[in-house]
Design a protein around this motif. Structure first.
Motif, short mmCIF file in Angstrom:
data_model
loop_
_atom_site.label_atom_id
_atom_site.label_comp_id
_atom_site.label_asym_id
_atom_site.label_seq_id
_atom_site.Cartn_x
_atom_site.Cartn_y
_atom_site.Cartn_z
N GLY A 7 6.22 55.72 -31.17
CA GLY A 7 6.74 54.51 -30.54
C GLY A 7 7.82 54.87 -29.57
O GLY A 7 8.33 55.99 -29.60
N PRO A 8 8.18 53.94 -28.69
CA PRO A 8 9.19 54.25 -27.68
C PRO A 8 10.56 54.59 -28.28
O PRO A 8 10.98 53.97 -29.26
N GLY A 9 11.22 55.58 -27.72
CA GLY A 9 12.63 55.85 -28.03
C GLY A 9 13.50 55.09 -27.04
O GLY A 9 13.00 54.24 -26.28
N ALA A 10 14.77 55.43 -27.03
CA ALA A 10 15.72 54.68 -26.18
C ALA A 10 15.35 54.77 -24.70
O ALA A 10 15.30 53.77 -23.99
N GLU A 11 15.06 55.98 -24.25
CA GLU A 11 14.77 56.19 -22.83
C GLU A 11 13.45 55.49 -22.43
O GLU A 11 13.34 54.88 -21.38
N ASP A 13 12.19 52.92 -23.92
CA ASP A 13 12.42 51.49 -23.96
C ASP A 13 13.06 51.02 -22.65
O ASP A 13 12.70 49.99 -22.09
N ARG A 14 14.01 51.83 -22.17
CA ARG A 14 14.71 51.48 -20.92
C ARG A 14 13.75 51.48 -19.74
O ARG A 14 13.77 50.60 -18.90
N ARG A 15 12.87 52.51 -19.71
CA ARG A 15 12.00 52.68 -18.53
C ARG A 15 10.64 52.01 -18.67
O ARG A 15 9.89 51.90 -17.70
N GLY A 16 10.31 51.59 -19.89
CA GLY A 16 9.03 50.92 -20.08
C GLY A 16 7.84 51.86 -19.96
O GLY A 16 6.73 51.44 -19.63
N GLU A 17 8.08 53.15 -20.24
CA GLU A 17 7.00 54.14 -20.14
C GLU A 17 7.08 55.05 -21.35
O GLU A 17 8.19 55.43 -21.76
N PRO A 18 5.92 55.46 -21.90
CA PRO A 18 5.97 56.34 -23.07
C PRO A 18 6.36 57.78 -22.72
O PRO A 18 6.03 58.26 -21.62
N PHE A 19 7.02 58.43 -23.63
CA PHE A 19 7.32 59.87 -23.54
C PHE A 19 7.94 60.27 -22.20
O PHE A 19 7.38 61.07 -21.46
N VAL A 20 9.09 59.68 -21.90
CA VAL A 20 9.79 60.07 -20.67
C VAL A 20 11.15 60.73 -20.98
O VAL A 20 11.84 61.16 -20.07
N GLY A 21 11.51 60.82 -22.26
CA GLY A 21 12.75 61.52 -22.62
C GLY A 21 12.49 63.01 -22.79
O GLY A 21 11.53 63.55 -22.26
N ALA A 45 0.07 57.13 -24.90
CA ALA A 45 0.37 55.81 -25.48
C ALA A 45 1.04 56.02 -26.84
O ALA A 45 1.21 57.15 -27.30
N ASN A 46 1.42 54.93 -27.44
CA ASN A 46 2.05 54.97 -28.76
C ASN A 46 1.37 54.00 -29.71
O ASN A 46 0.78 53.00 -29.26
N VAL A 47 1.49 54.26 -31.03
CA VAL A 47 0.90 53.31 -31.99
C VAL A 47 1.70 52.01 -32.04
O VAL A 47 1.14 50.96 -32.30
N VAL A 48 3.02 52.07 -31.82
CA VAL A 48 3.77 50.82 -31.67
C VAL A 48 4.34 50.72 -30.27
O VAL A 48 4.69 51.71 -29.65
N LYS A 49 4.40 49.50 -29.78
CA LYS A 49 4.72 49.28 -28.37
C LYS A 49 6.18 48.88 -28.17
O LYS A 49 6.64 48.77 -27.04
N ARG A 51 10.37 49.44 -29.61
CA ARG A 51 11.20 50.42 -30.31
C ARG A 51 11.72 49.85 -31.63
O ARG A 51 12.41 48.84 -31.65
N PRO A 52 11.39 50.52 -32.74
CA PRO A 52 11.92 50.04 -34.02
C PRO A 52 13.45 50.18 -34.05
O PRO A 52 13.99 51.13 -33.48
N PRO A 53 14.15 49.23 -34.71
CA PRO A 53 15.61 49.27 -34.74
C PRO A 53 16.13 50.61 -35.27
O PRO A 53 15.57 51.16 -36.22
N ASN A 54 17.16 51.11 -34.63
CA ASN A 54 17.81 52.37 -35.05
C ASN A 54 16.85 53.55 -35.14
O ASN A 54 17.08 54.46 -35.94
N ASN A 55 15.79 53.51 -34.33
CA ASN A 55 14.84 54.63 -34.29
C ASN A 55 14.16 54.93 -35.62
O ASN A 55 13.69 56.04 -35.83
#
Ligand code: URA
Length: 162
Positions: A7-11, A13-21, A45-49, A51-55
């Motif tokens: 699932g998306p991490g912080a970066e 989530d910010r950019r709206g794209e998977p795996f950009v950190g 892609a990710n299984v969840v779209k 970002r779960p709270p606190n990663n």
């Protein structure tokens, strides 16, 4: 090739794209080593779209809530192979609680189209445990071989079936 992560991490989530950190940069480098990149022949892609709270790890019910989106992506992309990276993606795609170590190294299938699935480590884990990169490289070479085998099947025009 479709790569599926957690699932998306912080970066992301910010950019709206998977795996950009940082993990995404390592993933891009690993894919480049087998001639793959997002611009040409690979979707990520990710299984969840969301970002779960606190990663924290996404809950199974969160994955189920997002499943129609992932399934629509798979339907639209018709990938020849899915590379599931990390325990959460692998377990949720394959609907199992088996550990990653047991899911690696053998072929699986996903969904009604029985898309072949290969399982490997999550790049964020490889950043923390670089010694495991050798095993991830074995996985990538296998992915490359599986995709090449698909390229050479009769229906792709080696003359045998046409
Ligand atoms: N980790 C994931 O599993 N997915 C991302 O998009 C980024 C980091």
């Amino acid at each position: 090739l479709l790569v599926v992560g957690e699932g998306p991490g912080a970066e992301e989530d910010r950019r709206g794209e998977p795996f950009v950190g940082r993990a995404g940069q390592l993933l891009d480098a690993m894919l480049a080593a087998i001639g793959h990149d997002r611009a040409r022949n690979t979707y990520i892609a990710n299984v969840v779209k969301c970002r779960p709270p606190n990663n924290r790890d996404p809950l199974p019910e969160e994955v189920e809530a997002c499943r129609p989106f992932l399934d629509a992506q798979i339907e639209a992309l018709q990938p020849r192979l899915i590379l599931a990276v990390g325990r959460v993606a692998a377990q949720r795609l394959l609907n199992t609680d088996e550990p990653l170590s047991r899911l690696r190294g053998r072929s699986h299938h996903y969904g009604p189209a029985a898309v072949p699935v290969w399982v490997s480590y999550h790049p964020a884990y490889l950043l923390r445990a670089p010694r495991e990169k050798a095993k991830a490289w074995e996985d990538l070479k296998r992915v490359h071989a599986l995709l090449n085998a698909a390229d050479q099947s009769p229906k792709d025009g080696d003359g045998a079936g046409d």
